[in-house]
Scaffold this active site. Structure first.
Site, PDB file in Angstrom:
ATOM      1  N   TYR A  21       3.067  28.175  19.808  1.00 20.38           N
ATOM      2  CA  TYR A  21       3.721  27.246  20.512  1.00 20.38           C
ATOM      3  C   TYR A  21       3.006  26.392  21.516  1.00 20.38           C
ATOM      4  CZ  TYR A  21       2.572  31.281  23.744  1.00 20.38           C
ATOM      5  OH  TYR A  21       1.940  32.296  24.261  1.00 20.38           O
ATOM      6  N   LEU A 195       7.751  25.856  26.425  1.00 19.85           N
ATOM      7  CA  LEU A 195       8.073  24.423  26.326  1.00 19.85           C
ATOM      8  C   LEU A 195       8.382  24.054  24.610  1.00 19.85           C
ATOM      9  CD1 LEU A 195       5.259  22.885  28.398  1.00 19.85           C
ATOM     10  CD2 LEU A 195       7.744  22.969  28.915  1.00 19.85           C
ATOM     11  N   ASP A 277      -0.853  18.229  33.586  1.00 21.14           N
ATOM     12  CA  ASP A 277      -1.348  18.876  32.543  1.00 21.14           C
ATOM     13  C   ASP A 277      -0.352  18.870  31.399  1.00 21.14           C
ATOM     14  OD1 ASP A 277      -2.979  20.329  30.818  1.00 21.14           O
ATOM     15  OD2 ASP A 277      -2.109  22.367  31.326  1.00 21.14           O
ATOM     16  N   CYS A 330      10.957  21.998  37.172  1.00 29.11           N
ATOM     17  CA  CYS A 330       9.864  21.149  36.720  1.00 29.11           C
ATOM     18  C   CYS A 330      10.327  19.905  35.658  1.00 29.11           C
ATOM     19  CB  CYS A 330       8.949  21.921  35.629  1.00 29.11           C
ATOM     20  SG  CYS A 330       7.619  21.218  34.749  1.00 29.11           S
TER      21      CYS A 330
END
Length: 376
Positions: A21, A195, A277, A330
């Site tokens: 991932y 993610l 990032d 986020c």
């Protein structure tokens, strides 16, 4: 001037593991230059010099990857040398490293201890859960190697925490994972939702986490943590501690809980700078510390409007009863509604599940902490 936060990738996306991932592998595939190789000493010197001379009060350096330790111990010895050389403003310097722990040895442990590094280990729960998606380059499990490295840090008295990526499998087994962490004495924990690849439909990968799974995960983890809180033996879990801080009137230190992105200087191995990032893509390039001044980079940050975009949430979100504590989450997890033009968090329903179930207990803890402070 607020403290400066600098995240450095000494080995770009180069890694000695191959996790299914990995978000940075996905990012690298979606830019012109996929890897910038190893950071040179010249680039390191320019990064340290320019950021330290710009700092006032405190500066934090975090080394990440890829796998940052692949750049070698001599590189990090140079980090300390340059920090001492360019600390003209006598600022407090904080160093941390996020590592997979696969290749650490006693030399690394001694260096971390002597130079007061905080080490973050990427580890996904029990051996069975961790080895599902975190493999070496031959496809073999890595848990045993990582556990050996953690034990080495314990032997040398190095401060460390555990960073766990929440996949669907982690979510399903969080009870046994939490209990194992407690048994091993891992009292500083952080959990981040896995993610999905950028630009792809969510939920299609075997590790993908749905909003409902995430909500259930948060509830189960919190209830385990809450029971330990009542016994005064709870670990530090970053997300929960930040929520309690918000309820007490403090600004959360975790950027995904602030409601907008903070000012970060994220540096690739060639010296190029990005705002986050999660957004080290060509369209977010801010400049290069080998060529540009900090002032030039900050001007570019304003021009692309990265922080301003992070403040855009839907009207429905702002009207939500939980907005004061949730704050929209986020930016990387927000998706633009093509009809309204507003941004909505993919995990919104999961957060609502969690706050529906646990907000009163969070408030109870906040009241108790405030009371304890008042009677000291």
């Amino acid at each position: 001037m607020p403290p400066i936060s600098v995240l450095i990738k000494p080995a770009s996306g180069i890694c000695n593991m191959k996790c299914d991932y990995c978000f940075y592998c996905d990012e690298a595939k979606k830019r012109i230059t996929k890897s910038y190789g190893f950071m040179t000493e010249r680039t390191l010197r320019n990064v340290i010099r320019k950021t330290m001379l710009h700092a006032d009060g405190m500066i934090s350096y975090v080394f990440q990857g890829g796998e940052p330790t692949l750049r070698g111990l001599e590189f990090f010895e140079k980090v300390i040398e340059y920090q001492k050389q360019y600390n003209k403003n006598r600022v407090y310097v904080n160093n941390a490293i996020q590592t997979n722990g696969y290749a650490l040895n006693e030399e690394w442990a001694k260096f971390f201890k002597e130079n007061h590094f905080l080490v973050g280990f990427s580890l996904d729960g029990t051996k069975e859960n961790h080895d599902l998606y975190r493999h070496n380059t031959e496809g073999e499990g890595t848990y045993d190697r990582i556990l050996k490295s953690i034990n080495l840090m314990d032997a040398y008295g190095v401060d460390y925490n555990i960073l766990t990526v929440v996949t669907k499998d982690t979510a399903e087994h969080i009870s046994e994972i939490y209990k194992e962490y407690q048994t091993r004495g891992w009292n500083y924990q952080q959990y981040i939702a896995c993610l999905d690849p950028l630009g792809e439909e969510r939920g299609k990968n075997p590790y993908a986490l749905t909003p409902v799974q995430y909500g259930s995960f948060l509830i189960e983890l919190f209830q385990l943590w809450y029971e330990d809180w009542k016994k005064k033996k709870q670990p530090y879990i970053r997300q929960f501690d930040n929520y309690i801080g918000i309820l007490m009137g403090y600004q959360p230190e975790s950027c995904d809980q602030r409601g907008s992105c903070g000012v970060q200087t994220v540096v690739e191995a060639d010296g190029s700078v990005y705002p986050c990032d999660f957004y080290m893509l060509d369209e977010y390039y801010l400049g290069n510390l080998n060529e540009h001044r900090i002032e030039d980079i900050e001007r570019m940050r304003k021009e692309i409007g990265f922080i301003e975009r992070s403040e855009k949430v839907s009207e429905e979100c702002r009207k939500c009863q939980y907005y004061r504590i949730c704050r929209g989450g986020c930016q990387r997890n927000r998706e633009r509604n093509s009809y309204s033009g507003e941004y909505e968090n993919y995990f919104c329903s999961g957060y609502k599940m969690f706050f529906d179930a646990c907000l009163e207990q969070l408030k109870e803890i906040a009241r108790e902490v405030n009371f304890r402070k008042s009677v000291r």
